[in-house]
Write a protein that holds these residues in place. Sequence first.
Motif, PDB file in Angstrom:
ATOM      1  N   MET A   1       0.807  -1.194   0.000  1.00  0.00           N
ATOM      2  CA  MET A   1       0.000   0.000   0.000  1.00  0.00           C
ATOM      3  C   MET A   1       0.849   1.255   0.000  1.00  0.00           C
ATOM      4  SD  MET A   1      -2.757   1.372   2.794  1.00  0.00           S
ATOM      5  CE  MET A   1      -1.446   2.060   3.782  1.00  0.00           C
ATOM      6  N   LEU A   2       1.899   1.280   0.803  1.00  0.00           N
ATOM      7  CA  LEU A   2       2.764   2.441   0.894  1.00  0.00           C
ATOM      8  C   LEU A   2       3.394   2.765  -0.439  1.00  0.00           C
ATOM      9  CD1 LEU A   2       4.113   4.534   2.691  1.00  0.00           C
ATOM     10  CD2 LEU A   2       5.894   2.861   3.208  1.00  0.00           C
ATOM     11  N   VAL A   3       3.805   1.739  -1.198  1.00  0.00           N
ATOM     12  CA  VAL A   3       4.408   1.948  -2.507  1.00  0.00           C
ATOM     13  C   VAL A   3       3.426   2.626  -3.439  1.00  0.00           C
ATOM     14  CG1 VAL A   3       5.401   0.795  -4.510  1.00  0.00           C
ATOM     15  CG2 VAL A   3       5.920  -0.032  -2.226  1.00  0.00           C
ATOM     16  N   SER A   4       2.184   2.191  -3.408  1.00  0.00           N
ATOM     17  CA  SER A   4       1.170   2.751  -4.286  1.00  0.00           C
ATOM     18  C   SER A   4       0.866   4.192  -3.940  1.00  0.00           C
ATOM     19  CB  SER A   4      -0.108   1.915  -4.202  1.00  0.00           C
ATOM     20  OG  SER A   4       0.152   0.583  -4.523  1.00  0.00           O
ATOM     21  N   VAL A  24      -6.800  -4.740 -12.657  1.00  0.00           N
ATOM     22  CA  VAL A  24      -7.040  -4.898 -11.224  1.00  0.00           C
ATOM     23  C   VAL A  24      -6.801  -6.342 -10.786  1.00  0.00           C
ATOM     24  CG1 VAL A  24      -8.767  -4.712  -9.397  1.00  0.00           C
ATOM     25  CG2 VAL A  24      -8.676  -2.992 -11.213  1.00  0.00           C
ATOM     26  N   LYS A  25      -7.363  -7.275 -11.537  1.00  0.00           N
ATOM     27  CA  LYS A  25      -7.230  -8.690 -11.173  1.00  0.00           C
ATOM     28  C   LYS A  25      -5.771  -9.126 -11.167  1.00  0.00           C
ATOM     29  CE  LYS A  25      -8.623 -13.323 -12.660  1.00  0.00           C
ATOM     30  NZ  LYS A  25      -9.390 -14.092 -13.667  1.00  0.00           N
ATOM     31  N   GLU A  26      -5.021  -8.749 -12.202  1.00  0.00           N
ATOM     32  CA  GLU A  26      -3.621  -9.137 -12.298  1.00  0.00           C
ATOM     33  C   GLU A  26      -2.804  -8.544 -11.159  1.00  0.00           C
ATOM     34  OE1 GLU A  26      -0.280 -11.020 -13.763  1.00  0.00           O
ATOM     35  OE2 GLU A  26      -2.362 -11.251 -14.418  1.00  0.00           O
ATOM     36  N   ASN A  27      -3.066  -7.277 -10.816  1.00  0.00           N
ATOM     37  CA  ASN A  27      -2.332  -6.631  -9.727  1.00  0.00           C
ATOM     38  C   ASN A  27      -2.626  -7.270  -8.376  1.00  0.00           C
ATOM     39  OD1 ASN A  27      -0.706  -3.934 -10.313  1.00  0.00           O
ATOM     40  ND2 ASN A  27      -2.351  -4.066 -11.814  1.00  0.00           N
ATOM     41  N   ILE A  28      -3.902  -7.601  -8.142  1.00  0.00           N
ATOM     42  CA  ILE A  28      -4.272  -8.204  -6.862  1.00  0.00           C
ATOM     43  C   ILE A  28      -3.568  -9.544  -6.669  1.00  0.00           C
ATOM     44  CG2 ILE A  28      -6.167  -9.274  -5.588  1.00  0.00           C
ATOM     45  CD1 ILE A  28      -7.973  -7.055  -6.606  1.00  0.00           C
ATOM     46  N   PHE A  29      -3.656 -10.407  -7.683  1.00  0.00           N
ATOM     47  CA  PHE A  29      -3.064 -11.733  -7.541  1.00  0.00           C
ATOM     48  C   PHE A  29      -1.540 -11.692  -7.626  1.00  0.00           C
ATOM     49  CE2 PHE A  29      -7.423 -12.902  -8.577  1.00  0.00           C
ATOM     50  CZ  PHE A  29      -7.640 -13.888  -7.642  1.00  0.00           C
ATOM     51  N   HIS A  30      -0.985 -10.638  -8.245  1.00  0.00           N
ATOM     52  CA  HIS A  30       0.470 -10.480  -8.243  1.00  0.00           C
ATOM     53  C   HIS A  30       0.972 -10.205  -6.829  1.00  0.00           C
ATOM     54  CE1 HIS A  30       4.493  -9.074  -9.271  1.00  0.00           C
ATOM     55  NE2 HIS A  30       4.228  -7.971  -8.588  1.00  0.00           N
ATOM     56  N   HIS A  31       0.259  -9.344  -6.095  1.00  0.00           N
ATOM     57  CA  HIS A  31       0.686  -8.997  -4.740  1.00  0.00           C
ATOM     58  C   HIS A  31       0.382 -10.114  -3.740  1.00  0.00           C
ATOM     59  CE1 HIS A  31       0.870  -4.915  -6.426  1.00  0.00           C
ATOM     60  NE2 HIS A  31       1.672  -4.640  -5.414  1.00  0.00           N
ATOM     61  N   LEU A  32      -0.696 -10.863  -3.978  1.00  0.00           N
ATOM     62  CA  LEU A  32      -1.084 -11.895  -3.022  1.00  0.00           C
ATOM     63  C   LEU A  32      -0.420 -13.239  -3.307  1.00  0.00           C
ATOM     64  CD1 LEU A  32      -4.912 -11.205  -2.627  1.00  0.00           C
ATOM     65  CD2 LEU A  32      -3.039 -10.420  -1.179  1.00  0.00           C
ATOM     66  N   GLY A  33       0.092 -13.419  -4.512  1.00  0.00           N
ATOM     67  CA  GLY A  33       0.658 -14.704  -4.895  1.00  0.00           C
ATOM     68  C   GLY A  33       2.099 -14.880  -4.455  1.00  0.00           C
ATOM     69  N   HIS A 328      -6.534  -8.541   2.879  1.00  0.00           N
ATOM     70  CA  HIS A 328      -5.489  -8.084   1.961  1.00  0.00           C
ATOM     71  C   HIS A 328      -6.083  -7.604   0.638  1.00  0.00           C
ATOM     72  CE1 HIS A 328      -1.949  -9.158   4.279  1.00  0.00           C
ATOM     73  NE2 HIS A 328      -2.490 -10.333   4.560  1.00  0.00           N
ATOM     74  N   MET A 329      -7.090  -8.310   0.140  1.00  0.00           N
ATOM     75  CA  MET A 329      -7.695  -7.946  -1.135  1.00  0.00           C
ATOM     76  C   MET A 329      -8.388  -6.593  -1.064  1.00  0.00           C
ATOM     77  SD  MET A 329      -9.240 -11.521  -2.663  1.00  0.00           S
ATOM     78  CE  MET A 329      -9.715 -10.715  -4.193  1.00  0.00           C
ATOM     79  N   ILE A 330      -9.043  -6.313   0.055  1.00  0.00           N
ATOM     80  CA  ILE A 330      -9.732  -5.028   0.209  1.00  0.00           C
ATOM     81  C   ILE A 330      -8.730  -3.878   0.206  1.00  0.00           C
ATOM     82  CG2 ILE A 330     -11.072  -3.632   1.819  1.00  0.00           C
ATOM     83  CD1 ILE A 330     -12.523  -6.205   2.648  1.00  0.00           C
ATOM     84  N   VAL A 331      -7.630  -4.032   0.945  1.00  0.00           N
ATOM     85  CA  VAL A 331      -6.621  -2.966   1.010  1.00  0.00           C
ATOM     86  C   VAL A 331      -6.003  -2.720  -0.371  1.00  0.00           C
ATOM     87  CG1 VAL A 331      -4.391  -2.306   1.985  1.00  0.00           C
ATOM     88  CG2 VAL A 331      -6.116  -3.372   3.442  1.00  0.00           C
ATOM     89  N   ILE A 332      -5.666  -3.790  -1.084  1.00  0.00           N
ATOM     90  CA  ILE A 332      -5.060  -3.635  -2.412  1.00  0.00           C
ATOM     91  C   ILE A 332      -6.049  -3.011  -3.387  1.00  0.00           C
ATOM     92  CG2 ILE A 332      -4.082  -4.883  -4.373  1.00  0.00           C
ATOM     93  CD1 ILE A 332      -3.003  -6.929  -2.358  1.00  0.00           C
ATOM     94  N   ILE A 361      -6.054   2.771   5.745  1.00  0.00           N
ATOM     95  CA  ILE A 361      -5.529   2.801   7.114  1.00  0.00           C
ATOM     96  C   ILE A 361      -6.515   2.139   8.073  1.00  0.00           C
ATOM     97  CG2 ILE A 361      -4.927   4.325   9.037  1.00  0.00           C
ATOM     98  CD1 ILE A 361      -3.779   6.273   6.982  1.00  0.00           C
ATOM     99  N   PHE A 362      -7.805   2.421   7.859  1.00  0.00           N
ATOM    100  CA  PHE A 362      -8.831   1.785   8.703  1.00  0.00           C
ATOM    101  C   PHE A 362      -8.808   0.269   8.537  1.00  0.00           C
ATOM    102  CE2 PHE A 362     -13.140  -0.017   8.862  1.00  0.00           C
ATOM    103  CZ  PHE A 362     -13.424   0.184  10.209  1.00  0.00           C
ATOM    104  N   MET A 363      -8.701  -0.210   7.279  1.00  0.00           N
ATOM    105  CA  MET A 363      -8.695  -1.642   7.021  1.00  0.00           C
ATOM    106  C   MET A 363      -7.436  -2.305   7.574  1.00  0.00           C
ATOM    107  SD  MET A 363     -11.446  -2.710   5.797  1.00  0.00           S
ATOM    108  CE  MET A 363     -10.782  -4.359   5.644  1.00  0.00           C
ATOM    109  N   LEU A 364      -6.290  -1.601   7.505  1.00  0.00           N
ATOM    110  CA  LEU A 364      -5.054  -2.158   8.062  1.00  0.00           C
ATOM    111  C   LEU A 364      -5.145  -2.273   9.581  1.00  0.00           C
ATOM    112  CD1 LEU A 364      -2.292  -0.444   5.910  1.00  0.00           C
ATOM    113  CD2 LEU A 364      -2.795  -2.877   6.027  1.00  0.00           C
TER     114      LEU A 364
END
Length: 411
Positions: A1-4, A24-33, A328-332, A361-364
């Motif tokens: 999140m900080l990078v973004s 969106v889908k590719e970015n989410i699974f890239h960060h979670l994979g 994690h998915m919600i924050v990303i 920040i709330f979700m984290l």
Amino acid sequence: MLVSILAIPFSAKASEEEKGKVDVKENIFHHLGDGYGWEVPFSHTYRIPLPVIVRAEDGSWHCFSSGRLIKHDEEIDPESSKTHVVSVPQIVTIDKDGKPAYQFVLAHTSKHKNKVVQLLPTSQSEEEEAMKIASSQNDEIVDGFVKFDGKYYKEYKPFDISITKNVLALFIAAALVTWMVMGLVRYYARKGFKAPRKGMGFLELCVDFVYTGVIKSTLGDKAPRFAPYLLTAFFFILTMNLLGLIVIFPGGANLTGNIAITLVLAVMTFVITNIHGNKHYWKEIFWPDVPLLLKFPIPIMQVIEVFGIFTKPAALCVRLFANMMGGHMIVITLTLLIFIFAAYGAAVAGVSAVVSLIFSIFMLALDTLVSFIQAYVFTLLSTIFISMAVHEEHDAHHEAHEVEAAATPKA
């Protein structure tokens, strides 16, 4: 999140055409994979290389750095004339007797996407056949082939025991738990029963809370027998959860959001529960205290009870996985909204950045709380399952007798 978030000023300048480039889908699974490298902070191009260990088709083992799979080149954007670094996949060639013998590549256009595969010698007729199949099915992915640099190669998926990001994160989490627990052990060895302070005090509070409030109150005199596993599970899950919320090394690995890891933890509870199950536990499964017609001649209750043996660890696995993955998915997703709305101008990008930042920040903060809750719930349910397996039949009658005796007025 900080990078973004730090990339907002650059994203706000994106053109309307760039909106479609945000997958969106590719970015989410890239960060979670998982991955063969660990992301460097503030960069999606460079990665900390990790060892790749694979078994080739002929049975030989090979080890090389994941950095050899990717080469970084500078590319000039024709529109802005700016130079930026891009990652270019590379073929890793390993020699045998001084001659090139093995070729490995990180597959992108293949059924084994983002996995290391071995390239096998391919004749021109086989390549033409693969291209023909790809053209007929209107899909570049052809079974048994990998497309690399515009050409089709025969592929072989090797047996892979590489030290990936998740594997290294598991080692780090295990080392941290060992360091914390042994630190507390050494403290009591030096200080006796003097109450610890600060970090050690908080750790001792967690141990006492879980052991006294969950393990001992549920298992009674059998608590010391199962406490080592249950306390280890609690702190191991908690450590993995908290490390996953950190955006820089050694954090950022989505361990408990990986169903393979939660499945192994659930299987461990399953094995311990059924290995230590007593005759009363198995009697209630194969010959429960229900009317005879429910268990003979058609074993209705037996089927239900046996099915329940497997649904309990399955619930443990899915509950932990779904809760941590969802957070994690919600924050990303909230962070990616910044990039999506950046194409509509600086004003819209600024508003979306502020809103996304607040909710992220709330979700984290909520995820931090959930990290403790999920570790506690997993330990609590594991304790209950084990208690049901080791609980003696006479214990129930003894407890009922004590309650009746306490309720009877004395003369």
